[in-house]
Design an enzyme around this catalytic site. Structure first.
Site, PDB file in Angstrom:
ATOM      1  N   ASN A   9      -5.198  36.733  -6.247  1.00  0.00           N
ATOM      2  CA  ASN A   9      -5.811  37.319  -5.054  1.00  0.00           C
ATOM      3  C   ASN A   9      -4.811  37.236  -3.911  1.00  0.00           C
ATOM      4  OD1 ASN A   9      -7.366  38.042  -2.859  1.00  0.00           O
ATOM      5  ND2 ASN A   9      -8.565  36.134  -2.830  1.00  0.00           N
ATOM      6  N   TRP A  10      -4.244  38.386  -3.566  1.00  0.00           N
ATOM      7  CA  TRP A  10      -3.208  38.386  -2.520  1.00  0.00           C
ATOM      8  C   TRP A  10      -3.789  38.352  -1.116  1.00  0.00           C
ATOM      9  CZ3 TRP A  10       1.657  41.860  -3.648  1.00  0.00           C
ATOM     10  CH2 TRP A  10       2.357  41.291  -4.729  1.00  0.00           C
ATOM     11  N   LYS A  11      -5.093  38.498  -1.001  1.00  0.00           N
ATOM     12  CA  LYS A  11      -5.734  38.497   0.331  1.00  0.00           C
ATOM     13  C   LYS A  11      -5.036  39.521   1.234  1.00  0.00           C
ATOM     14  CE  LYS A  11      -6.646  33.628  -0.432  1.00  0.00           C
ATOM     15  NZ  LYS A  11      -7.407  32.514   0.046  1.00  0.00           N
ATOM     16  N   HIS A  93     -16.096  36.981  -2.329  1.00  0.00           N
ATOM     17  CA  HIS A  93     -15.164  35.896  -1.975  1.00  0.00           C
ATOM     18  C   HIS A  93     -15.680  35.198  -0.714  1.00  0.00           C
ATOM     19  CE1 HIS A  93     -11.551  33.765  -0.808  1.00  0.00           C
ATOM     20  NE2 HIS A  93     -11.105  33.951  -2.039  1.00  0.00           N
ATOM     21  N   GLU A  95     -14.233  34.127   1.787  1.00  0.00           N
ATOM     22  CA  GLU A  95     -13.657  34.623   3.054  1.00  0.00           C
ATOM     23  C   GLU A  95     -14.383  35.883   3.515  1.00  0.00           C
ATOM     24  OE1 GLU A  95      -9.565  34.685   1.808  1.00  0.00           O
ATOM     25  OE2 GLU A  95      -9.544  32.500   1.795  1.00  0.00           O
ATOM     26  N   GLU A 163     -15.450  29.013  -7.091  1.00  0.00           N
ATOM     27  CA  GLU A 163     -14.478  28.704  -6.040  1.00  0.00           C
ATOM     28  C   GLU A 163     -15.129  27.819  -4.969  1.00  0.00           C
ATOM     29  OE1 GLU A 163     -10.978  31.584  -6.002  1.00  0.00           O
ATOM     30  OE2 GLU A 163     -12.429  32.289  -4.540  1.00  0.00           O
ATOM     31  N   GLY A 169      -7.232  27.130  -0.458  1.00  0.00           N
ATOM     32  CA  GLY A 169      -6.142  27.011   0.502  1.00  0.00           C
ATOM     33  C   GLY A 169      -5.962  25.620   1.090  1.00  0.00           C
ATOM     34  N   SER A 209      -6.866  26.291  -4.840  1.00  0.00           N
ATOM     35  CA  SER A 209      -5.652  25.458  -4.861  1.00  0.00           C
ATOM     36  C   SER A 209      -5.100  25.222  -6.266  1.00  0.00           C
ATOM     37  CB  SER A 209      -5.896  24.123  -4.143  1.00  0.00           C
ATOM     38  OG  SER A 209      -6.172  24.344  -2.773  1.00  0.00           O
ATOM     39  N   GLY A 230      -4.989  32.177  -5.306  1.00  0.00           N
ATOM     40  CA  GLY A 230      -4.632  32.812  -4.044  1.00  0.00           C
ATOM     41  C   GLY A 230      -3.147  32.643  -3.745  1.00  0.00           C
TER      42      GLY A 230
HETATM   43  C1  PEP Z   1      -8.634  32.374  -3.412  1.00  0.00           C
HETATM   44  O1  PEP Z   1      -8.329  32.927  -2.374  1.00  0.00           O
HETATM   45  O2  PEP Z   1      -9.464  32.885  -4.177  1.00  0.00           O
HETATM   46  C2  PEP Z   1      -7.974  31.108  -3.732  1.00  0.00           C
HETATM   47  C3  PEP Z   1      -8.364  30.456  -4.788  1.00  0.00           C
HETATM   48  O3  PEP Z   1      -6.962  30.705  -2.885  1.00  0.00           O
HETATM   49  P1  PEP Z   1      -5.928  29.479  -3.112  1.00  0.00           P
HETATM   50  O4  PEP Z   1      -5.493  29.529  -4.551  1.00  0.00           O
HETATM   51  O5  PEP Z   1      -4.836  29.730  -2.168  1.00  0.00           O
HETATM   52  O6  PEP Z   1      -6.698  28.219  -2.844  1.00  0.00           O
END
Ligand code: PEP
Length: 250
Positions: A9-11, A93, A95, A163, A169, A209, A230
């Site tokens: 997931n590049w956001k 998600h 976010e 998640e 993050g 993470s 992410g």
């Molecule tokens: C995500 O954005 O779905 C995610 C898991 O981010 P990260 O791996 O950076 O925690």
């Protein structure tokens, strides 16, 4: 057997020169033992999909509108994503729930739209730190699953991503045995609603993470079918070892 899945997931990251990372990733994994999907920002989907045509890596989106077309300035529908070359779409998600006030009902409508368009939805669920500390994790997940999965999911492949909001993050992760326990709960909820066959075919990813250093221990945990990644999916040298750890666990 569920084929394991590494999803990136590049956001809101990535300009045209970031396509090189997708080319590198695709070249590094010509015949992987797991599925690989990268979800770049919508602006890159078409070019990224062209880039990986005929390769093992596929391209996904990070959201879609609940309707197929209409007067919704700035929005992108599931058929448009499919038309641009996406195979998959991340929905719900945390976010988007936080930034855009997306409710479970809205996510349910989007998931239905994705299924209508032939996209594979990756439905994200997860508890906040306060909910976890209050012992509410499993109840929160049950509610999110019940309200954000449409009945039509019964006849389709879908992916669930667990998640924990506090893990995204942050560099923090639950213990692998805690992840397994949550995944088993998710599968039991899927089984109760959709039957054992559908539940048994549904891939349940862990997200939050995941890094090269912790990937192998997470993937060794029972009932973990892959990861939604992410930050560590943005660069090929970070994402490749995670994919390698997943493939090694297959
Ligand atoms: C995500 O954005 O779905 C995610 C898991 O981010 P990260 O791996 O950076 O925690």
């Amino acid at each position: 057997m569920r084929r394991r899945l590494a999803a990136g997931n590049w956001k809101m990251h990535g300009l045209a020169d970031s396509l090189a990372a997708i080319a590198d990733l695709s070249a590094a994994h010509p015949d992987p033992a797991c599925d690989i999907v990268i979800c770049p920002p919508a602006t890159l989907i078409h070019r990224a999909a062209d880039l990986v045509l005929g390769r093992a890596v596929s391209i996904g989106a990070q959201d879609c509108h609940a309707e197929d077309a209409g007067a919704h300035t700035g929005d992108i529908s599931a058929p448009m994503l499919r038309d641009a070359g996406a195979t998959t779409v991340i929905l719900g998600h945390s976010e988007r729930r936080a930034d855009h006030g997306e409710t479970d009902a809205a996510i349910r409508a989007k998931t239905h739209a994705a299924l209508r368009a032939g996209l594979l939805p990756i439905l994200c669920v997860g508890e906040t730190l306060a909910q976890r500390e209050a012992g509410e994790t499993l109840g929160i997940l049950s509610t999110q699953l019940a309200l954000s999965l449409p009945d039509e999911a019964r006849d389709h492949a879908i992916v669930i991503a667990y998640e924990p909001v506090w893990a995204i993050g942050s560099g923090l992760t639950p213990d692998p045995d805690q992840i397994s326990a949550v995944h088993a709960h998710i599968r039991a909820e899927m089984s109760a609603r959709f039957g054992t066959e559908m539940a048994g075919a549904t891939r349940i990813l862990y997200g939050g993470s995941v890094k090269p250093a912790n990937a192998a221990s997470i993937f060794a945990a029972p009932d973990v079918d892959g990861a939604l990644v992410g930050g560590a999916s943005l660069r090929e040298p970070d994402f490749s070892p995670i994919i390698a750890a997943l493939c090694a666990s297959c």
